[in-house]
Design a protein around this motif. Structure first.
Motif: not given
Length: 190
Positions: A46-55, A65-68, A99-105
């Protein structure tokens, strides 16, 4: 199923001994992935109210994706580990989770493990399929939750250390600037 003392010692050793070729984020991913024989995964914080991909570790994740924060509310309230194949077959089991479609797909998707720090969601780790077919039971999920909390503490401590380091660097720059301005004023006055 587990000797919790041994699991705790292994986790502590993995997180406390830096690996020259792994970042702290990769260490965190591999620590939890190895626990359930996952082939790899990714980390969002979490960073600034979003979940950012780091590694990612042991796997190349294509355009993660970055996740809201809306999609993470379920994780925060329930602290459930999301079994993605189960979600695909029975989404109603997860109530209001979208879930974001990225995870489902993603064909290799297996688990999403929340990283809880006290009662807040610090982030989550996405795990790809296990090396061998595995059905999670309550012992697996309990161990994953405990390990995830320890990893969340580890990552929070890392963040605090980085923030402190940046603050010290700013302090050094400010001090240097103050000396420089003082010397310039002295030279101008002379």
């Amino acid at each position: 199923k587990y000797d919790y003392r041994n699991e705790w010692i292994k986790l502590t050793n993995k997180l406390s001994r830096p690996h020259s070729n792994l970042s702290s984020y990769e260490q965190a991913i591999r620590s939890i992935a190895d626990l359930v024989e996952s082939t790899g995964g990714g980390l969002w914080l979490e960073e600034n109210k979003h979940f950012n991909f780091l590694a990612s570790a042991n796997v190349k994740l294509e355009t993660p994706p970055d996740i809201s924060p809306d999609s993470s509310l379920f994780l925060t309230n329930q602290e459930w580990i999301i079994d993605i194949p189960e979600y695909r077959s029975n989404p109603s089991h997860y109530k209001n989770l979208i879930l974001d479609p990225w995870f489902i797909d993603n064909n290799r998707a297996w688990l999403i493990v929340p990283l809880m720090l006290q009662n807040q969601l610090l982030g989550f780790i996405f795990l790809t399929e296990p090396r061998t077919a595995m059905q999670l039971n309550w012992e697996d999920t309990d161990l994953l939750k405990v390990v995830a909390r320890q990893i969340a503490s580890f990552l929070a401590q890392k963040r605090i250390g980085e923030a402190l380091s940046r603050a010290k660097q700013f302090e050094a720059v400010n001090q240097m600037s103050a000396f420089l301005v003082h010397d310039l004023k002295t030279m101008i006055a002379q």
